[in-house]
Write a protein that holds these residues in place. Structure first.
Motif, PDB file in Angstrom:
ATOM      1  N   GLU A 179       0.819  -1.206   0.000  1.00 23.81           N
ATOM      2  CA  GLU A 179       0.000   0.000   0.000  1.00 23.81           C
ATOM      3  C   GLU A 179       0.854   1.258   0.000  1.00 23.81           C
ATOM      4  OE1 GLU A 179      -2.408  -0.322   3.453  1.00 23.81           O
ATOM      5  OE2 GLU A 179      -3.588  -2.012   2.702  1.00 23.81           O
ATOM      6  N   ARG A 180       2.080   1.155   0.542  1.00 21.24           N
ATOM      7  CA  ARG A 180       2.995   2.305   0.608  1.00 21.24           C
ATOM      8  C   ARG A 180       4.042   2.255  -0.509  1.00 21.24           C
ATOM      9  NH1 ARG A 180      -0.651   2.365   3.677  1.00 21.24           N
ATOM     10  NH2 ARG A 180      -0.689   3.091   5.851  1.00 21.24           N
ATOM     11  N   TYR A 181       3.914   1.277  -1.413  1.00 23.23           N
ATOM     12  CA  TYR A 181       4.861   1.090  -2.521  1.00 23.23           C
ATOM     13  C   TYR A 181       6.281   0.841  -2.024  1.00 23.23           C
ATOM     14  CZ  TYR A 181       0.786   3.265  -4.564  1.00 23.23           C
ATOM     15  OH  TYR A 181      -0.512   3.567  -4.890  1.00 23.23           O
ATOM     16  N   VAL A 182       6.373  -0.007  -1.000  1.00 16.57           N
ATOM     17  CA  VAL A 182       7.648  -0.369  -0.395  1.00 16.57           C
ATOM     18  C   VAL A 182       7.909  -1.843  -0.658  1.00 16.57           C
ATOM     19  CG1 VAL A 182       8.897  -0.647   1.801  1.00 16.57           C
ATOM     20  CG2 VAL A 182       7.488   1.387   1.407  1.00 16.57           C
ATOM     21  N   PRO A 183       9.091  -2.207  -1.167  1.00 17.49           N
ATOM     22  CA  PRO A 183       9.397  -3.628  -1.393  1.00 17.49           C
ATOM     23  C   PRO A 183       9.584  -4.385  -0.090  1.00 17.49           C
ATOM     24  CG  PRO A 183      11.279  -2.255  -1.967  1.00 17.49           C
ATOM     25  CD  PRO A 183      10.151  -1.322  -1.675  1.00 17.49           C
ATOM     26  N   PHE A 184       9.358  -5.701  -0.172  1.00 16.81           N
ATOM     27  CA  PHE A 184       9.357  -6.605   0.967  1.00 16.81           C
ATOM     28  C   PHE A 184      10.444  -7.645   0.746  1.00 16.81           C
ATOM     29  CE2 PHE A 184       7.642 -10.709   2.572  1.00 16.81           C
ATOM     30  CZ  PHE A 184       7.432 -10.406   3.908  1.00 16.81           C
ATOM     31  N   SER A 185      11.470  -7.656   1.619  1.00 18.52           N
ATOM     32  CA  SER A 185      12.575  -8.607   1.510  1.00 18.52           C
ATOM     33  C   SER A 185      12.821  -9.254   2.861  1.00 18.52           C
ATOM     34  CB  SER A 185      13.854  -7.910   1.022  1.00 18.52           C
ATOM     35  OG  SER A 185      13.795  -7.623  -0.343  1.00 18.52           O
ATOM     36  N   PRO A 186      12.296 -10.457   3.083  1.00 15.71           N
ATOM     37  CA  PRO A 186      12.377 -11.059   4.415  1.00 15.71           C
ATOM     38  C   PRO A 186      13.805 -11.295   4.885  1.00 15.71           C
ATOM     39  CG  PRO A 186      10.766 -12.208   3.066  1.00 15.71           C
ATOM     40  CD  PRO A 186      11.508 -11.290   2.150  1.00 15.71           C
ATOM     41  N   HIS A 187      14.032 -10.940   6.148  1.00 16.70           N
ATOM     42  CA  HIS A 187      15.244 -11.360   6.831  1.00 16.70           C
ATOM     43  C   HIS A 187      15.148 -12.864   7.060  1.00 16.70           C
ATOM     44  CE1 HIS A 187      17.621 -12.103  10.583  1.00 16.70           C
ATOM     45  NE2 HIS A 187      18.469 -11.287   9.994  1.00 16.70           N
ATOM     46  N   ASN A 188      16.266 -13.589   6.925  1.00 18.04           N
ATOM     47  CA  ASN A 188      16.219 -15.044   7.046  1.00 18.04           C
ATOM     48  C   ASN A 188      17.590 -15.591   7.395  1.00 18.04           C
ATOM     49  OD1 ASN A 188      15.454 -17.844   6.653  1.00 18.04           O
ATOM     50  ND2 ASN A 188      16.449 -17.714   4.659  1.00 18.04           N
ATOM     51  N   VAL A 189      17.719 -16.116   8.613  1.00 17.08           N
ATOM     52  CA  VAL A 189      18.953 -16.800   9.018  1.00 17.08           C
ATOM     53  C   VAL A 189      18.640 -18.256   9.343  1.00 17.08           C
ATOM     54  CG1 VAL A 189      20.059 -14.699   9.826  1.00 17.08           C
ATOM     55  CG2 VAL A 189      18.723 -16.063  11.431  1.00 17.08           C
ATOM     56  N   CYS A 190      17.594 -18.790   8.738  1.00 21.40           N
ATOM     57  CA  CYS A 190      17.091 -20.118   9.055  1.00 21.40           C
ATOM     58  C   CYS A 190      17.843 -21.217   8.301  1.00 21.40           C
ATOM     59  CB  CYS A 190      15.609 -20.214   8.698  1.00 21.40           C
ATOM     60  SG  CYS A 190      14.506 -19.385   9.864  1.00 21.40           S
ATOM     61  N   SER A 191      17.542 -22.428   8.707  1.00 25.16           N
ATOM     62  CA  SER A 191      17.919 -23.622   7.962  1.00 25.16           C
ATOM     63  C   SER A 191      17.102 -23.688   6.677  1.00 25.16           C
ATOM     64  CB  SER A 191      17.631 -24.862   8.822  1.00 25.16           C
ATOM     65  OG  SER A 191      16.239 -25.179   8.794  1.00 25.16           O
ATOM     66  N   PRO A 192      17.255 -24.737   5.867  1.00 22.55           N
ATOM     67  CA  PRO A 192      16.407 -24.877   4.677  1.00 22.55           C
ATOM     68  C   PRO A 192      14.907 -24.906   4.988  1.00 22.55           C
ATOM     69  CG  PRO A 192      18.296 -26.323   4.487  1.00 22.55           C
ATOM     70  CD  PRO A 192      18.332 -25.753   5.878  1.00 22.55           C
ATOM     71  N   VAL A 193      14.526 -25.293   6.204  1.00 19.92           N
ATOM     72  CA  VAL A 193      13.097 -25.366   6.540  1.00 19.92           C
ATOM     73  C   VAL A 193      12.485 -23.971   6.559  1.00 19.92           C
ATOM     74  CG1 VAL A 193      11.407 -26.053   8.275  1.00 19.92           C
ATOM     75  CG2 VAL A 193      13.398 -27.508   7.820  1.00 19.92           C
ATOM     76  N   GLY A 194      13.024 -23.093   7.379  1.00 12.84           N
ATOM     77  CA  GLY A 194      12.518 -21.723   7.418  1.00 12.84           C
ATOM     78  C   GLY A 194      12.708 -21.000   6.109  1.00 12.84           C
ATOM     79  N   THR A 195      13.794 -21.318   5.415  1.00 11.53           N
ATOM     80  CA  THR A 195      14.034 -20.696   4.117  1.00 11.53           C
ATOM     81  C   THR A 195      12.928 -21.046   3.130  1.00 11.53           C
ATOM     82  OG1 THR A 195      16.432 -20.709   4.475  1.00 11.53           O
ATOM     83  CG2 THR A 195      15.662 -20.518   2.199  1.00 11.53           C
ATOM     84  N   MET A 196      12.523 -22.311   3.099  1.00  8.99           N
ATOM     85  CA  MET A 196      11.456 -22.701   2.181  1.00  8.99           C
ATOM     86  C   MET A 196      10.116 -22.113   2.579  1.00  8.99           C
ATOM     87  SD  MET A 196      12.686 -24.138  -0.358  1.00  8.99           S
ATOM     88  CE  MET A 196      11.213 -24.790  -1.138  1.00  8.99           C
ATOM     89  N   ALA A 197       9.887 -21.907   3.863  1.00  9.42           N
ATOM     90  CA  ALA A 197       8.678 -21.198   4.279  1.00  9.42           C
ATOM     91  C   ALA A 197       8.678 -19.787   3.703  1.00  9.42           C
ATOM     92  CB  ALA A 197       8.594 -21.162   5.806  1.00  9.42           C
ATOM     93  N   CYS A 198       9.837 -19.140   3.729  1.00 12.60           N
ATOM     94  CA  CYS A 198       9.948 -17.794   3.155  1.00 12.60           C
ATOM     95  C   CYS A 198       9.784 -17.812   1.636  1.00 12.60           C
ATOM     96  CB  CYS A 198      11.295 -17.180   3.520  1.00 12.60           C
ATOM     97  SG  CYS A 198      11.460 -16.730   5.263  1.00 12.60           S
ATOM     98  N   VAL A 199      10.213 -18.882   0.996  1.00  9.39           N
ATOM     99  CA  VAL A 199      10.022 -19.010  -0.453  1.00  9.39           C
ATOM    100  C   VAL A 199       8.535 -18.997  -0.792  1.00  9.39           C
ATOM    101  CG1 VAL A 199      10.225 -20.651  -2.375  1.00  9.39           C
ATOM    102  CG2 VAL A 199      12.222 -20.108  -0.974  1.00  9.39           C
ATOM    103  N   HIS A 200       7.740 -19.762  -0.048  1.00 12.19           N
ATOM    104  CA  HIS A 200       6.290 -19.771  -0.284  1.00 12.19           C
ATOM    105  C   HIS A 200       5.701 -18.384  -0.038  1.00 12.19           C
ATOM    106  CE1 HIS A 200       5.212 -24.058  -0.930  1.00 12.19           C
ATOM    107  NE2 HIS A 200       6.394 -24.252  -0.372  1.00 12.19           N
ATOM    108  N   LEU A 201       6.160 -17.722   1.017  1.00 12.32           N
ATOM    109  CA  LEU A 201       5.673 -16.377   1.308  1.00 12.32           C
ATOM    110  C   LEU A 201       6.003 -15.419   0.174  1.00 12.32           C
ATOM    111  CD1 LEU A 201       4.517 -14.251   3.307  1.00 12.32           C
ATOM    112  CD2 LEU A 201       6.850 -14.071   4.244  1.00 12.32           C
ATOM    113  N   CYS A 202       7.246 -15.448  -0.284  1.00 15.32           N
ATOM    114  CA  CYS A 202       7.657 -14.542  -1.358  1.00 15.32           C
ATOM    115  C   CYS A 202       6.932 -14.848  -2.663  1.00 15.32           C
ATOM    116  CB  CYS A 202       9.163 -14.626  -1.562  1.00 15.32           C
ATOM    117  SG  CYS A 202      10.131 -13.864  -0.243  1.00 15.32           S
ATOM    118  N   ALA A 203       6.546 -16.105  -2.849  1.00 14.56           N
ATOM    119  CA  ALA A 203       5.773 -16.458  -4.035  1.00 14.56           C
ATOM    120  C   ALA A 203       4.372 -15.882  -3.970  1.00 14.56           C
ATOM    121  CB  ALA A 203       5.702 -17.975  -4.196  1.00 14.56           C
ATOM    122  N   ALA A 204       3.871 -15.641  -2.745  1.00 13.30           N
ATOM    123  CA  ALA A 204       2.466 -15.291  -2.559  1.00 13.30           C
ATOM    124  C   ALA A 204       2.203 -13.798  -2.457  1.00 13.30           C
ATOM    125  CB  ALA A 204       1.926 -15.978  -1.309  1.00 13.30           C
ATOM    126  N   VAL A 205       3.251 -12.955  -2.433  1.00 16.01           N
ATOM    127  CA  VAL A 205       3.028 -11.514  -2.305  1.00 16.01           C
ATOM    128  C   VAL A 205       3.649 -10.793  -3.495  1.00 16.01           C
ATOM    129  CG1 VAL A 205       2.856 -11.587   0.201  1.00 16.01           C
ATOM    130  CG2 VAL A 205       5.073 -11.190  -0.842  1.00 16.01           C
TER     131      VAL A 205
END
Length: 407
Positions: A320-346
């Motif tokens: 809504e504010r025209y700001v890009p979204f780049s998740p911070h991520n220091v996770c293993s492959p598990v949390g990383t793949m959760a972020c992949v699904h999130l980034c695919a969905a927004v």
């Protein structure tokens, strides 16, 4: 207290499922990776990950008291229940929300497996087929995590401009076209380790690092630097202005995270893009950064700020504010793949962090043959849930000493 128990019993066939137990295991990677399993009576187990650090496994175990018997398909309601049940002891922020984030991710994985849909589809859409990754890297052995779980500075040789440039070339040759380095150094503590002011010499050294990396990899590679919340407003602004000629992707966490007005003031004084967000919880603590345009790139951590649905709300507010979204991520492959699904969905998702270059068994944690990251991208999976499964033997081989792992 209101009754948050599950009253929705009229469900389609196959959807009347119950949680039978929640457990965690701490894998000793470059950080302490807090993995989560949610077991169900449907024979489906969801896996997730909460942000690193102590105290989180105990909070995950505590959630068994009120989540066993609940329907895992009610992901967002159950996250709210965790917050409600723990609100008297910090449930609206901090590590309680972090533990809830790991459980929430595991619930999405379980729900996707039960419904035979990938998590991004449960979140509402799929905007892209692969997610661009930026590599968080270090010069030499800089800022390594020691055996006690906290960070220490490396020897001075690790912080030379030449060391940064050499590492940048190495990582770009691996296929990454977006990289980030830590720019906070031990010399920042001179002559006073407490007041947050940078000397001219410290700023000049940081500029020489940025110049060396730019010369090594060129303008085509996106380049970011992280400062880890160390500086005063005037020092942060001076540094950001000095870095303007190097066209950074962003300069991250230049002032402590609590004060939005300070962050906004730095943003007003420089053309260098600023990023922050990883130390705030739920949409309530990130909205003011966006509403005040105090940040150019918002970087919440889904494994700590409230999970995937809460992160999606943050991304939507940013859009809504025209700001890009780049998740911070220091996770293993598990949390990383959760972020992949999130980034695919927004729609406004940009680059996703990868922060485990030094862990040579990182890919082994998942039961798959191909590397997760190829040429700086991760393909969005089409399998149900997160589309991944743990290699349990690797989990066992790398458990944090003194912990028992999964039953």
């Amino acid at each position: 207290m209101r009754d948050f128990s599950n009253h929705a019993t009229d469900r389609p066939a196959g959807h009347d499922v119950a949680i039978t137990g929640i457990e965690s295991a701490v894998v000793d990677g470059n950080f302490e990776w807090n993995l989560v399993k949610v077991h169900t009576d449907a024979g489906v187990t969801g896996i997730g990950e909460a942000y690193r650090g102590g105290g989180v496994p105990e909070l995950i175990e505590y959630a068994n008291r009120f989540l066993v018997g609940e329907n895992p398909l009610d992901v967002e309601r159950l996250f709210r229940r965790i917050v409600q049940e723990t609100s008297g002891h910090g449930g609206t922020t901090g590590k309680v929300v972090t533990a809830a984030s790991g459980i929430e991710i595991a619930l999405w994985d379980a729900a996707g497996k039960i419904l035979d849909l990938p998590v991004y589809q449960l979140l509402g859409s799929r905007y892209r087929d692969r997610i661009r990754i930026y590599c968080d890297c270090h010069a030499g052995e800089a800022y390594a995590v020691d055996d006690g779980g906290f960070t220490e500075y490396a020897d001075a040789d690790a912080y030379t401009p030449e060391a940064y440039a050499a590492e940048a070339e190495r990582v770009v040759d691996m296929g990454f076209d977006a990289i980030k380095f830590d720019l906070d150094m031990e010399r920042d503590n001179e002559p006073d380790p407490y007041n947050g002011r940078l000397s001219n010499a410290a700023i000049d050294h940081k500029v020489s690092v940025a110049e060396a990396v730019r010369d090594a990899v060129g303008r085509e590679v996106d380049l970011a630097f992280d400062c880890h919340w160390d500086y005063t407003v005037e020092s942060a602004a001076r540094l950001a202005r000095k870095l303007e000629p190097y066209d950074l992707m962003w300069l991250e966490d230049v002032v402590p995270p609590e004060e939005t007005d300070a962050q906004r003031e730095v943003a007003r004084r420089t053309e260098t893009p600023l990023a922050t967000g990883e130390n705030r919880f739920r949409i309530h603590e990130l909205s003011d950064l966006l509403d005040e345009y105090a940040v150019d790139v918002i970087t919440p951590d889904p494994a700590t700020c409230g999970g995937l649905a809460e992160s999606k709300r943050i991304a939507e507010r940013a859009e809504e504010r025209y700001v890009p979204f780049s998740p911070h991520n220091v996770c293993s492959p598990v949390g990383t793949m959760a972020c992949v699904h999130l980034c695919a969905a927004v729609p406004n998702a940009d680059v996703l962090e990868y922060h485990a270059l030094e862990v040579d068994w990182w890919d082994d944690l998942l039961a798959r043959e191909e590397p997760l990251i190829e040429d700086g991208y991760i393909d969005v999976p089409t399998e149900p849930g997160l589309g991944i499964e743990l290699d349990e033997s690797v989990v066992e081989d790398h458990l944090l000493p003194g912990t028992d792992g999964f039953d």
